[in-house]
Design a protein around this motif. Structure first.
Motif: not given
Length: 450
Positions: A176-183, A371-385
């Protein structure tokens, strides 16, 4: 659930303290390894913790505990002979990590101190010798193992030597690949968070106790319960912005407010020791505004459309635009956290639930929508896989599972090397075990042949 954890901790500490009290009345040596001894009270404390975790009484577990203690003593003794040392900062870091975890489980530093019936400083000093010994033993074992590797031919021979009925069965695996963007907030959007940090700094300047302000307002969950205390650390332990400030200040100095990837901080240096600094800090995290989230969604949607329409390569897009540093340098590919091979193949039962849901209905070569998501540190952003590969459940084969089989072959080779070392050292080291433990199956190999 939290109440149950607290009760469990309470029972553990009560039982442990009872064992300690008993050991002060009657204690004895249960084993000797060279010039080192293992006391009954050492085993009693560990066994008390085992019982307090809800386990049933088990004499075999006492045997296991003694076997582990013998192993640690033998490794630590050889570490002393080989002049293997651990620094005070290494011991401090290990102790601090343990106490942070215990404090979180207990519901705070004060509650933990109540359970322990002593200050964390006292408990830390009591634990220091044993932790130092554990770290020396670990370093010694690492030295014994060295850098073990295997050739493709050794992997093949190892695999062929396995009984066909014992070959492991692997669940569905995916790449799986991912592209993550945080505001990314503008200076104006960040100002409210900077101002909050400035206000807290001014409180300290005006006479408020730094530790109290940190406990009440700092948003660093790892250090806030300790009054912001980070212990002794080298430059490598901090992000570069933090190091740049911490290693310029003199002991007692308070820094200006500065920004890092975690938010706005200010810190105070408590003590300097060579290339290490003991500091404490207060952190105000930056929370994304609605406007910033909208900008981020529009940007990732644009990149997604380019990738799906094949106007832009996924690996190029992830390497250049993704904000996840753990995956962007792999072209966005997520690596398995199991073992040491760092394979891109991941068992679906090890996937984050949100990622599994995103790729579950995809075919290889397809992409999930942002989709919007929250990572394990609590940061919220968007990601697609991106689903690159899906391998159905299967019995291990050399072609499909070479990386995992290689890892197993390395572990087998490592175990043999360790076994040889321990056998040699047991034969050449004075070892005496109390007769009460002579029937322990785990300890048969520790008894000298007569």
């Amino acid at each position: 659930m939290k109440r149950n954890i607290l009760m469990l901790l309470f029972l553990a500490f009560v039982t442990l303290h009872h064992a300690v009290a008993q050991s002060k009345i009657v204690d004895r040596v249960v084993a000797t390894v060279g010039s080192n001894i293992i006391l009954q009270s050492d085993l009693d404390m560990q066994y008390a913790q085992y019982l307090a975790q809800g386990n049933k009484p088990d004499d075999n577990f006492k045997c296991y505990l003694l076997q582990q203690a013998l192993t640690q003593k033998l490794l630590a003794q050889q570490a002393k002979i080989d002049s293997i040392e651990v620094s005070e900062s290494e011991v401090d870091d290990n102790l601090n990590n343990r106490l942070r975890y215990m404090s979180q489980q207990a519901g705070g530093q004060e509650r933990l101190e109540t359970f322990l019936n002593r200050s964390l400083l006292q408990y830390k000093e009591e634990m220091r010798p044993n932790v130092a010994e554990q770290l020396k033993a670990q370093k010694m074992q690492q030295n014994i193992e060295g850098k073990i590797d295997v050739t493709p031919l050794e992997v093949k021979r190892y695999f062929e030597g396995l009984h066909k009925d014992s070959l492991p069965y692997f669940n569905t695996e995916v790449e799986i690949g991912e592209l993550v963007m945080f505001p990314q907030l503008t200076t104006e959007e960040k100002q409210q968070f900077r101002q909050r940090a400035e206000d807290l700094r001014q409180q300290v300047i005006n006479g408020s106790d730094f530790a109290t302000v940190a406990r009440l307002y700092s948003q660093d969950p790892g250090s806030a319960p300790y009054g912001g205390d980070l212990g002794f650390s080298t430059r490598d332990n901090f992000v570069k912005e933090f190091s740049a400030v911490a290693f310029k200040l003199k002991a007692g100095e308070l820094s200006q407010v500065f920004e890092s990837e975690y938010g706005f901080h200010f810190l105070q240096v408590l003590e300097r020791r060579g290339e290490e600094v003991k500091s404490r800090h207060i952190l105000i995290s930056i929370k994304p505004t609605g406007t910033a989230m909208e900008r981020t969604k529009a940007k990732i949607d644009s990149i997604y459309n380019l990738v799906v329409s094949k106007k832009q390569d996924f690996y190029y897009a992830a390497s250049n635009f993704s904000d996840n540093k753990e995956t962007k340098y792999n072209g966005g590919m997520i690596l398995s956290t199991e073992g040491q091979s760092r394979s891109t193949l991941i068992s679906v039962d090890k996937l984050d639930a949100a990622i599994f849901k995103a790729i579950d209905n995809l075919k290889p070569g397809e992409y999930s929508k942002p989709e919007q998501f929250t990572d394990r540190t609590g940061k919220t952003g968007y990601r697609f896989n991106y689903l690159k590969t899906r391998i159905p459940p299967h019995k291990a084969t050399l072609d499909l599972d070479f990386a995992k089989i290689k890892e197993a072959a390395i572990q087998d080779k490592t175990n043999k090397k360790l076994a040889e070392w321990f056998e040699e050292k047991r034969e050449s080291t004075f070892i005496e075990i109390n007769e009460e433990f002579l029937n322990c199956e785990d300890l048969k190999i520790w008894q000298k042949k007569k």
